[in-house]
Enzyme design. Structure first.
Site, PDB file in Angstrom:
ATOM      1  N   SER A 141     -65.142  49.215 -28.006  1.00  0.00           N
ATOM      2  CA  SER A 141     -64.464  47.927 -27.946  1.00  0.00           C
ATOM      3  C   SER A 141     -65.420  46.805 -28.368  1.00  0.00           C
ATOM      4  O   SER A 141     -65.956  46.823 -29.463  1.00  0.00           O
ATOM      5  CB  SER A 141     -63.917  47.714 -26.522  1.00  0.00           C
ATOM      6  OG  SER A 141     -63.128  46.560 -26.429  1.00  0.00           O
ATOM      7  N   ASP A 170     -63.149  52.561 -31.121  1.00  0.00           N
ATOM      8  CA  ASP A 170     -62.113  51.532 -31.096  1.00  0.00           C
ATOM      9  C   ASP A 170     -62.747  50.129 -31.069  1.00  0.00           C
ATOM     10  O   ASP A 170     -62.480  49.333 -30.153  1.00  0.00           O
ATOM     11  CB  ASP A 170     -61.173  51.731 -29.903  1.00  0.00           C
ATOM     12  CG  ASP A 170     -59.719  51.456 -30.276  1.00  0.00           C
ATOM     13  OD1 ASP A 170     -59.392  51.510 -31.476  1.00  0.00           O
ATOM     14  OD2 ASP A 170     -58.913  51.178 -29.369  1.00  0.00           O
ATOM     15  N   HIS A 247     -56.609  52.177 -25.962  1.00  0.00           N
ATOM     16  CA  HIS A 247     -57.933  51.595 -26.088  1.00  0.00           C
ATOM     17  C   HIS A 247     -58.912  52.040 -25.006  1.00  0.00           C
ATOM     18  O   HIS A 247     -60.115  52.080 -25.236  1.00  0.00           O
ATOM     19  CB  HIS A 247     -57.783  50.071 -26.062  1.00  0.00           C
ATOM     20  CG  HIS A 247     -59.034  49.315 -26.353  1.00  0.00           C
ATOM     21  ND1 HIS A 247     -59.693  49.412 -27.563  1.00  0.00           N
ATOM     22  CD2 HIS A 247     -59.756  48.442 -25.599  1.00  0.00           C
ATOM     23  CE1 HIS A 247     -60.762  48.624 -27.545  1.00  0.00           C
ATOM     24  NE2 HIS A 247     -60.830  48.032 -26.365  1.00  0.00           N
TER      25      HIS A 247
END
Length: 321
Positions: A141, A170, A247
């Site tokens: 992230s 991600d 996610h």
């Protein structure tokens, strides 16, 4: 299924090494460290969670950066999976509270990287040796953005050690195109990332750009997510997108505390975290081995096997070679 594809499945299961964990406090909290002052000659700049093989040997090192406002402990099962295949995994806690600017995280990651050569070995058992010539960087992230930012030399920050492989799990560069968090990483120019031939892997999630509910934006918005990061990669690079997973689906099965509970309600999730975590751990192992001298057979088998080789359904498999 071919023999090579069958063998690749092994990376998606726990490896042969028993894994030990260590928690090490940062220099400013050294008196409270789980390691005594006498045993840590040079304490790290930030608190660390380290997963390492319990058997004797010399092992490559992976630096793993957590996502926005997450705890490094939320990745313990992923760390265990990777370490069980013969890697020393170092997961720093970069912050507990953070604003939009990621400059401090880039600087902290550089400081931790520079600390490795002088401080890591003193934390390890005598029979476990860290091979810092085989060093990989990964981030999830916002941690993925920070990983790319450091590798690209943003903020004019450099490190004394060289990374040979870079992984974005991600990765997210902000809220939307034009609303990137500083310093921006994406330029929206094809193959613009100048990483000095560093091998790159981008892992994306099919549900990351889907809203969980109308009150919150998606956790990995289209325009600043995995698709855009891979679009700017140069070869060698590979790209995998997990179709029905979200996610945060590579985190531990149970994440505790207020932040841990929030991981279940802020992002669109798949049915279970375990399959995605096994995939992420396995493909990271295969990728790092391929580009840090451990052999390419497992990554090639995943590439050739596609959906058949992975424990989840893949939306995208793409390689730049």
């Amino acid at each position: 299924m071919s023999t090579s594809t069958s063998s690749s499945l092994n990376v998606f299961e726990v490896g042969k090494y028993r894994v030990e964990f260590q928690r090490v406090e940062a220099a400013e909290t050294r008196c409270c460290s789980s390691k005594s002052s006498s045993s840590v000659s040079v304490p790290p700049p930030k608190p660390l969670l380290i997963g390492l093989p319990g058997e004797a040997g010399e092992f490559p090192v992976l630096l793993l950066l957590h996502g926005f406002l997450l705890s490094n402990s939320f990745y313990s099962q992923l760390i265990q999976h990777i370490a069980s295949h013969g890697f020393i995994v170092i997961a720093p806690q970069l912050y507990t509270v953070a604003g939009s600017d990621t400059s401090d995280e880039i600087k902290s990651t550089a400081a931790i990287t520079n600390w490795l050569s002088e401080g890591l070995q003193s934390l390890l058992p005598p029979h476990v040796q860290a091979n810092l010539d085989k060093l990989a960087l990964a981030g999830h992230s916002r941690g993925g953005k920070v990983s790319f930012a450091l590798a690209l030399g943003k903020e004019e920050i450099t490190t004394s050690l060289k990374f040979s492989a870079l992984i974005g799990i991600d990765p997210v560069d902000g809220m939307d195109k034009g609303k990137q968090t500083p310093p921006p990483v994406l330029t929206y120019v094809p193959h613009s990332f100048d990483l000095d031939d560093m091998a790159v892997m981008v892992i994306g999630t099919g549900l990351g750009e889907v809203r969980r509910n109308p009150l919150f934006p998606p956790c990995a918005p289209k325009g600043v997510n995995h698709e855009d990061f891979f679009y700017e990669c140069r070869k060698p690079a590979c790209y995998f997108v997990a179709k029905d997973y979200g996610h945060l689906d590579m985190l531990d099965d149970e994440t505790k505390g207020v932040r841990g509970k929030a991981t279940y309600c802020l992002c669109k999730n798949g049915k279970s975290r375990e399959p995605m975590r096994k995939f992420v751990g396995g493909v990271m192992v295969a990728f790092i081995k391929a580009y840090l001298g451990g052999g390419t057979s497992e990554l090639i088998a995943i590439r050739e096997g596609g959906h058949e080789a992975a424990p989840i359904e893949l939306q995208t498999v793409e390689f730049l070679l």
